[in-house]
Design a protein around this motif. Structure first.
Motif, PDB file in Angstrom:
ATOM      1  N   HIS A 205      47.937  50.305  45.620  1.00 34.28           N
ATOM      2  CA  HIS A 205      46.492  50.160  45.412  1.00 34.28           C
ATOM      3  C   HIS A 205      46.249  49.332  44.165  1.00 34.28           C
ATOM      4  O   HIS A 205      47.034  49.411  43.218  1.00 34.28           O
ATOM      5  N   PRO A 206      45.180  48.566  44.113  1.00 35.54           N
ATOM      6  CA  PRO A 206      44.898  47.777  42.901  1.00 35.54           C
ATOM      7  C   PRO A 206      44.394  48.684  41.775  1.00 35.54           C
ATOM      8  O   PRO A 206      43.891  49.784  42.041  1.00 35.54           O
ATOM      9  N   THR A 207      44.546  48.226  40.553  1.00 38.50           N
ATOM     10  CA  THR A 207      43.959  48.980  39.445  1.00 38.50           C
ATOM     11  C   THR A 207      42.807  48.143  38.885  1.00 38.50           C
ATOM     12  O   THR A 207      43.009  47.277  38.048  1.00 38.50           O
ATOM     13  N   VAL A 208      41.645  48.390  39.415  1.00 33.83           N
ATOM     14  CA  VAL A 208      40.458  47.649  38.957  1.00 33.83           C
ATOM     15  C   VAL A 208      39.473  48.688  38.447  1.00 33.83           C
ATOM     16  O   VAL A 208      39.250  49.716  39.098  1.00 33.83           O
ATOM     17  N   SER A 209      38.860  48.394  37.317  1.00 30.16           N
ATOM     18  CA  SER A 209      38.001  49.411  36.708  1.00 30.16           C
ATOM     19  C   SER A 209      36.657  49.533  37.427  1.00 30.16           C
ATOM     20  O   SER A 209      36.263  48.652  38.199  1.00 30.16           O
ATOM     21  N   GLY A 210      35.965  50.610  37.145  1.00 30.01           N
ATOM     22  CA  GLY A 210      34.599  50.833  37.644  1.00 30.01           C
ATOM     23  C   GLY A 210      34.527  50.824  39.154  1.00 30.01           C
ATOM     24  O   GLY A 210      35.388  51.377  39.838  1.00 30.01           O
ATOM     25  N   LEU A 211      33.486  50.180  39.661  1.00 25.58           N
ATOM     26  CA  LEU A 211      33.273  50.170  41.114  1.00 25.58           C
ATOM     27  C   LEU A 211      33.678  48.833  41.735  1.00 25.58           C
ATOM     28  O   LEU A 211      33.311  48.532  42.873  1.00 25.58           O
ATOM     29  N   ASP A 212      34.424  48.031  40.983  1.00 24.44           N
ATOM     30  CA  ASP A 212      34.878  46.747  41.524  1.00 24.44           C
ATOM     31  C   ASP A 212      36.111  46.924  42.409  1.00 24.44           C
ATOM     32  O   ASP A 212      36.803  47.943  42.336  1.00 24.44           O
ATOM     33  N   PHE A 213      36.358  45.913  43.217  1.00 22.83           N
ATOM     34  CA  PHE A 213      37.498  45.925  44.140  1.00 22.83           C
ATOM     35  C   PHE A 213      38.389  44.719  43.885  1.00 22.83           C
ATOM     36  O   PHE A 213      37.951  43.718  43.322  1.00 22.83           O
ATOM     37  N   SER A 214      39.637  44.820  44.375  1.00 23.83           N
ATOM     38  CA  SER A 214      40.519  43.651  44.404  1.00 23.83           C
ATOM     39  C   SER A 214      41.400  43.807  45.633  1.00 23.83           C
ATOM     40  O   SER A 214      41.923  44.890  45.907  1.00 23.83           O
ATOM     41  N   PHE A 215      41.546  42.718  46.391  1.00 25.21           N
ATOM     42  CA  PHE A 215      42.386  42.779  47.593  1.00 25.21           C
ATOM     43  C   PHE A 215      43.485  41.731  47.606  1.00 25.21           C
ATOM     44  O   PHE A 215      44.292  41.710  48.526  1.00 25.21           O
ATOM     45  N   SER A 216      43.505  40.843  46.596  1.00 21.98           N
ATOM     46  CA  SER A 216      44.500  39.764  46.689  1.00 21.98           C
ATOM     47  C   SER A 216      45.917  40.276  46.451  1.00 21.98           C
ATOM     48  O   SER A 216      46.878  39.752  47.008  1.00 21.98           O
ATOM     49  N   GLY A 217      46.057  41.343  45.627  1.00 19.13           N
ATOM     50  CA  GLY A 217      47.383  41.911  45.362  1.00 19.13           C
ATOM     51  C   GLY A 217      47.983  42.530  46.619  1.00 19.13           C
ATOM     52  O   GLY A 217      49.189  42.443  46.862  1.00 19.13           O
ATOM     53  N   LEU A 218      47.136  43.138  47.423  1.00 14.78           N
ATOM     54  CA  LEU A 218      47.599  43.762  48.671  1.00 14.78           C
ATOM     55  C   LEU A 218      48.210  42.699  49.580  1.00 14.78           C
ATOM     56  O   LEU A 218      49.306  42.874  50.123  1.00 14.78           O
ATOM     57  N   LYS A 219      47.503  41.583  49.684  1.00 17.92           N
ATOM     58  CA  LYS A 219      47.970  40.478  50.531  1.00 17.92           C
ATOM     59  C   LYS A 219      49.356  40.008  50.054  1.00 17.92           C
ATOM     60  O   LYS A 219      50.279  39.828  50.846  1.00 17.92           O
ATOM     61  N   THR A 220      49.495  39.855  48.728  1.00 16.31           N
ATOM     62  CA  THR A 220      50.785  39.387  48.184  1.00 16.31           C
ATOM     63  C   THR A 220      51.884  40.409  48.438  1.00 16.31           C
ATOM     64  O   THR A 220      53.000  40.042  48.802  1.00 16.31           O
ATOM     65  N   SER A 221      51.564  41.710  48.260  1.00 11.41           N
ATOM     66  CA  SER A 221      52.631  42.694  48.451  1.00 11.41           C
ATOM     67  C   SER A 221      53.040  42.769  49.921  1.00 11.41           C
ATOM     68  O   SER A 221      54.216  42.947  50.234  1.00 11.41           O
ATOM     69  N   ILE A 222      52.093  42.567  50.838  1.00 11.56           N
ATOM     70  CA  ILE A 222      52.437  42.551  52.274  1.00 11.56           C
ATOM     71  C   ILE A 222      53.329  41.333  52.567  1.00 11.56           C
ATOM     72  O   ILE A 222      54.341  41.425  53.259  1.00 11.56           O
ATOM     73  N   LEU A 223      52.950  40.214  51.964  1.00 12.69           N
ATOM     74  CA  LEU A 223      53.714  38.970  52.177  1.00 12.69           C
ATOM     75  C   LEU A 223      55.173  39.140  51.747  1.00 12.69           C
ATOM     76  O   LEU A 223      56.102  38.836  52.500  1.00 12.69           O
TER      77      LEU A 223
END
Ligand code: KG4
Ligand code: ZN
Length: 339
Positions: free
Chosen positions: A204-222
């Motif tokens: 899971h990404p570590t992004v503060s507050g109510l923000d999201f991040s999905f680019s790390g997920l894509k890289t880890s799947i790759l």
């Protein structure tokens, strides 16, 4: 006297037209563009050409299904942005000339705002419950991922948003890595139904507050699939269903963790979801469970109002019509969100 609004949506790869009688939907016709499947993503030039071919037949059908004559229309609403400029221009130009020809008001609408307002569309027969203000909307589409505090039809505050990819992109890009054709979201959903979501885990990404991040997920799947495919060239094919189920679960978990946080932060437990990814069956199920577990009041749009459609443009147009918020003929589309 009854008010009839024609809505036109052309922001990406769906050409759609809808007629609404106040809040009651009379027709909602969408022509989806298959041409992009060949290229693994939307090709803007081809999208605008397809909109040009589709727009007149789609509007014609929407009027016929609604069983009304164009002279009965009170206003024309259209998507002015965000989206692909070439695509938006087709809808906007048509809306402008149609409104001018009929001598009725022209109403610009915002695509993202309209996804949320889709919750206020009433069926032609009967009445459905609508969310009460203020509520929280998880807006998840191909280009946007936001947690929105909805105070009124046109008073919305973004509490959190993605800092990189949108949730829809996380689905589509993961699908692309696995060789699943575009648009990957609906296919991942379909394959996930046959898979074990606990088979693989992704960080899971570590992004503060109510923000999201999905680019790390894509890289880890790759990287994960690159390494596994070195050991077994058929790894993806053999594990397709489990991979889809596990990736889908990761995306849903990331979304729900932030949604729970938003509920805690605001004290509001009336929750709606909107945008193309809200069509995801796993997310819909997970939210219905939360409704019971957490005592949330959950609003899930009908499938036809989750992905891009003109009904949501027509309802937004109606609410603007009530406020006399009309647009001039010189208005021009915008590609990126104003907020
Ligand atoms: O709202 P939308 O139709 O267009 C935009 O405004 O972007 O959203 C499109 C996105 C795409 O990324 C598509 O893959 C995703 O919604 N999508 C889904 C599903 N249906 C559409 N993602 C996951 N599961 C689905 N069933
Ligand atoms: Zn959309």
């Amino acid at each position: 006297m009854s008010t009839f609004i024609l809505g036109i949506e052309s922001s990406c790869d769906d050409t759609s037209a809808a007629v609404i009688n106040e809040t009651r939907i009379l027709s909602n016709i969408t022509a989806s563009q298959r041409v992009h499947e060949l290229y693994g993503g939307v090709v803007p030039e081809l999208a605008s050409r397809a909109h040009q071919q589709n727009i007149i037949p789609v509007i014609d059908q929407a009027l016929k299904h609604a069983n009304i004559n164009k002279n009965q229309l009170n206003a024309i609403a259209f998507t002015n942005g965000p989206g692909l400029l070439g695509s938006l221009l087709v809808g906007a130009s048509f809306a402008k000339s149609f409104a001018a020809g009929l001598n009725i008001p022209l109403i610009e609408t915002d695509h993202i705002n309209a996804h949320i307002l889709a919750h206020f569309i009433q069926p032609n027969n009967g009445t459905k419950e609508v969310p009460k203000f203020p509520f929280i909307c998880l807006l998840i589409s191909g280009g946007h991922t936001q947690i929105v505090l909805v105070k009124d039809y046109f008073s919305m505050e973004i509490l959190g948003k993605t800092i990189d990819d949108a949730a829809g992109e996380a689905f589509d890009k993961s699908a692309k890595i696995m060789g699943i054709p575009y648009p990957g979201g609906p296919l991942i959903d379909k394959f996930a139904l046959h898979g074990n979501s606990g088979k693989f885990s992704f960080p899971h990404p570590t992004v503060s507050g109510l923000d999201f991040s999905f680019s790390g997920l894509k890289t880890s799947i790759l990287y994960f699939l690159r390494d596994k495919s070195k050991e077994d060239v058929d790894f993806i094919e053999k594990n397709k269903f489990d991979l889809c189920a596990s990736i889908q679960k990761t995306i849903i978990d990331i979304l729900l963790i932030k949604l729970e946080k938003a509920v805690k932060q605001t004290g509001i437990n009336c929750i709606a979801i909107a945008g193309g990814v809200s069509a995801n069956s796993g997310l819909r199920k997970a939210l219905l469970l939360k409704q019971i577990e957490k005592n949330w009041k959950v609003f899930i749009p009908k499938l036809e109002y989750s992905t891009d459609n003109a009904a949501m443009i027509a309802i937004s147009g109606y609410f603007k019509y009530l406020k006399n918020e009309f647009s001039e003929q010189n208005i021009s589309p915008y590609s990126r969100s104003k907020k």
